[in-house]
Scaffold this motif. Structure first.
Motif, PDB file in Angstrom:
ATOM      1  N   LEU A 317      39.405  73.900  28.811  1.00 15.46           N
ATOM      2  CA  LEU A 317      38.165  74.634  28.597  1.00 15.46           C
ATOM      3  C   LEU A 317      38.408  76.053  28.104  1.00 15.46           C
ATOM      4  CD1 LEU A 317      36.081  73.384  31.644  1.00 15.46           C
ATOM      5  CD2 LEU A 317      36.125  72.516  29.303  1.00 15.46           C
ATOM      6  N   VAL A 320      37.343  76.552  24.465  1.00 16.77           N
ATOM      7  CA  VAL A 320      35.953  76.465  24.052  1.00 16.77           C
ATOM      8  C   VAL A 320      35.565  77.741  23.305  1.00 16.77           C
ATOM      9  CG1 VAL A 320      33.566  76.400  24.849  1.00 16.77           C
ATOM     10  CG2 VAL A 320      35.270  74.928  25.917  1.00 16.77           C
ATOM     11  N   VAL A 330      33.597  72.656  20.642  1.00 18.24           N
ATOM     12  CA  VAL A 330      34.561  72.058  21.568  1.00 18.24           C
ATOM     13  C   VAL A 330      35.642  71.262  20.832  1.00 18.24           C
ATOM     14  CG1 VAL A 330      32.841  71.943  23.410  1.00 18.24           C
ATOM     15  CG2 VAL A 330      33.143  69.982  21.879  1.00 18.24           C
ATOM     16  N   CYS A 333      39.257  71.532  22.160  1.00 12.08           N
ATOM     17  CA  CYS A 333      39.439  71.588  23.614  1.00 12.08           C
ATOM     18  C   CYS A 333      40.333  70.479  24.158  1.00 12.08           C
ATOM     19  CB  CYS A 333      38.083  71.513  24.312  1.00 12.08           C
ATOM     20  SG  CYS A 333      37.084  72.975  24.085  1.00 12.08           S
ATOM     21  N   VAL A 414      27.413  69.497  28.765  1.00 12.75           N
ATOM     22  CA  VAL A 414      27.977  70.822  28.478  1.00 12.75           C
ATOM     23  C   VAL A 414      26.993  71.927  28.862  1.00 12.75           C
ATOM     24  CG1 VAL A 414      28.934  72.295  26.641  1.00 12.75           C
ATOM     25  CG2 VAL A 414      29.364  69.835  26.620  1.00 12.75           C
TER      26      VAL A 414
END
Length: 454
Positions: A317, A320, A330, A333, A414
C-alpha cells in the motif's frame, strides 16, 4: 476496427420477440422523426440512430439518458449537422462535439457517463438483468452543452423515443442456485439443450454480478454467475479460498440435465482471472479458460488445494498514488510475481485452452506483463494451447459491449475513486471485438456449433 462494419454484419435476434415493456412511441415536432433501429434489442447488439425531417444543414444535439438500479442517471450528447436531405445518420456521419467527436456509431449508447447532477465517478451497475435498460433519446435544435440540456430554460425536444436493451433473450431462464456451499445464479438458454457450461466470475468488488452470464445465456451458453465472497453466507472479505468450492460449482453445472457433460469453461476478470486460471489448472473438467486483465499468480487470498496451499500475492500500500482530487492509482501496488514464485499458478499443468484478453491501457493491474508471463510459461513447457489478444486504448474494465464506460469510478473496497484506464472509443471497440472473441473461443473449445454470435 470500424463499428459500422460490425453493425452491417451483426446477427440479430428478431426484434419482434422483444415487446416493449411499456408503450414507447416517438414524439415529434412538425415532421421531425428520431429513429432507433431496432427499437428493442439485446444489450450486446449495435443499433442505427437516425433523424429525419430536419432542414438541410440544420445543427442539432442528440441526447440519450438512462438510469441504473440505484436511480443514478447516465447521459451522452453529440452535435450533428443535417445533410442536404435534412437527415442525420449517426452510423455514417461525424459528431462535431459533445461527449465525442468523429464517427462513433454507438457513442450515444456506450458513451454515456454520469449526468451533471450525479457524482462524476459513479459506475454503472446492472443488477436487475430481467429488466432492460431503457434509453431515452431526444433531438434538440442547436448545439447544446450538457448543462444546457438539464437547464430549466431548455426548449422542448424536436423528437423523442425510448429504446430498450435487454440482457436476457426471450426464453432465457434465471435460476438462483444454493447448492451445498455454492452461491450463484444459473442462466439457461431457451430450448432443451444440452448447452456448453461456463463458470463466470468477477473481481475484488465481491458480491454476485449477473449481467455477463445473462448475456452469455442469450448467446447459447449455460452460464453460472458465481459469487466467491461478500455475498450471503460467504466470507465477507478476501481471506482464503478452497478449490473444493469451485469444484462444487463445476459439479453442479455438469450434473444439470441441460449442460453438456464433456467439460466446462471459465471466464474471469481481474481477481476472477486468476481464479479462472486456477480452476483450469486444478479441475480437469475445465476445458476452456478466458482470462481478462488479471494476473498469472494467485492474488491476495490463499488458495487451498487438496493437501497444499498457493499463497496469495500481496499488495504494498506504500505504492498507492493519490491525486489531489482523491483519485487513487493502484497499478503498481501489487508485488511482482517473479519475486514470489510460490504464488504463480502452474498453468502448464492444465488440460485446457486459454484466451488472454489484455487492455494495453489497463491502469489498475499490469495485465500486459502478467499475460506475457503466463504465455511464456506455456511456451517454455512446449504448449500451444493459448492465444493472447491485446487492445490499444483499452482499460481494465473490459466487459460485454455497450454499457456506459468510465475510466475512473468509486471502488467500495478501496473507498476512493480508482483509475481503470482506457479511452472511450478504442475501449468500446475493444469490448465489441473481445466479446466476439470470447463467444467464438468458448463455442469452438466446448464444441457447440449452435451458439449465437454477433
Amino acid at each position: 476496427m470500424q463499428s459500422h462494419h460490425l453493425l452491417s454484419s451483426a446477427k440479430r435476434l428478431n426484434p419482434l420477440l422483444f415487446p416493449m415493456s411499456t408503450m414507447a412511441t416517438s414524439t415529434t415536432t412538425k415532421d421531425v422523426q428520431l429513429l432507433i433501429t431496432p427499437q428493442s434489442c439485446l444489450q450486446d447488439e449495435p443499433v442505427k440512430i437516425q433523424v429525419q425531417g430536419l432542414s438541410p444543414g440544420q445543427v442539432v444535439t442528440l441526447h440519450t439518458s438512462t438510469k441504473d438500479v440505484r436511480g443514478a442517471e447516465f447521459m451522452a450528447h453529440a452535435h450533428y449537422r443535417a445533410n442536404t436531405q435534412g437527415e442525420v445518420d449517426v452510423t455514417t456521419m461525424e459528431s462535431e462535439g459533445g461527449r465525442y467527436t468523429g464517427n462513433f456509431p454507438m457513442g450515444l449508447i456506450a458513451g454515456m457517463a454520469p449526468a451533471p447532477h450525479v457524482y462524476k465517478y459513479t459506475r454503472f451497475f446492472k443488477r436487475d438483468v430481467e429488466n432492460p435498460n431503457k434509453i431515452e433519446a431526444s433531438v434538440f435544435d442547436g448545439h447544446l452543452t450538457d448543462q444546457d440540456l438539464y437547464a430549466d430554460t431548455r426548449e422542448d425536444a424536436l423528437a423523442s423515443i425510448v429504446h430498450e436493451r435487454h440482457y436476457m433473450a426471450p426464453g432465457v431462464q434465471r435460476i438462483p442456485v444454493r447448492y451445498g456451499r455454492v452461491r450463484a445464479t444459473l442462466f439457461l438458454p431457451p430450448g432443451d439443450g444440452p448447452f456448453p457450461g461456463v463458470v463466470d466470475m468477477f473481481g475484488t468488488a465481491g458480491g454476485l454480478l449477473e449481467y455477463r452470464s445473462a448475456q452469455l445465456a442469450s448467446r447459447g451458453f449455460a452460464s453460472l454467475a458465481l459469487a466467491f465472497f461478500a455475498f450471503e453466507d460467504l466470507p465477507k472479505t478476501l481471506e482464503e479460498f478452497d478449490i473444493a468450492y469451485f469444484e462444487e460449482a463445476v459439479d453442479f453445472l455438469l450434473k444439470h440435465e441441460k449442460v453438456m457433460k464433456s467439460g466446462v469453461g471459465t471466464i474471469g476478470v481481474s481477481k476472477g482471472g486468476d481464479l479462472a486460471l486456477s480452476m483450469a489448472t486444478y479441475i480437469p473438467k475445465v476445458k476452456a479458460s478466458v482470462w481478462i486483465n488479471g494476473c498469472n499468480a494467485n492474488v491476495q487470498a490463499a488458495f487451498r488445494l487438496h493437501g497444499s496451499i498457493i499463497p496469495g500475492l500481496q499488495f504494498d500500500l506504500a505504492d498507492v498514488e493519490v491525486r489531489d482530487d482523491g483519485v487513487v492509482n493502484v497499478a503498481d501496488c501489487m508485488y511482482h510475481p517473479d519475486d514470489f514464485p510460490e504464488t504463480i499458478i502452474p498453468i502448464e499443468k492444465a488440460n485446457a485452452e486459454f484466451l488472454f484478453l489484455v487492455g494495453l491501457d489497463d491502469q489498475n493491474w499490469r495485465s500486459e506483463i502478467y499475460a506475457d508471463m503466463a504465455s511464456e510459461r506455456l511456451k517454455k513447457a512446449g504448449k500451444a494451447n493459448y492465444e493472447v489478444v491485446q487492445y490499444e486504448g483499452c482499460g481494465h474494465l473490459l466487459e460485454p459491449p455497450f454499457a456506459p464506460f468510465s475510466s475512473v469510478t468509486y471502488h467500495a473496497v478501496v473507498k476512493n475513486p480508482i483509475i481503470w484506464g482506457g479511452s472511450l472509443i478504442p475501449h468500446v471497440q475493444a469490448q465489441e471485438s473481445s466479446w466476439n472473441k470470447i463467444l467464438n473461443f468458448l463455442k469452438n473449445i466446448l464444441r457447440y456449433p449452435n451458439v449465437s454470435k454477433l
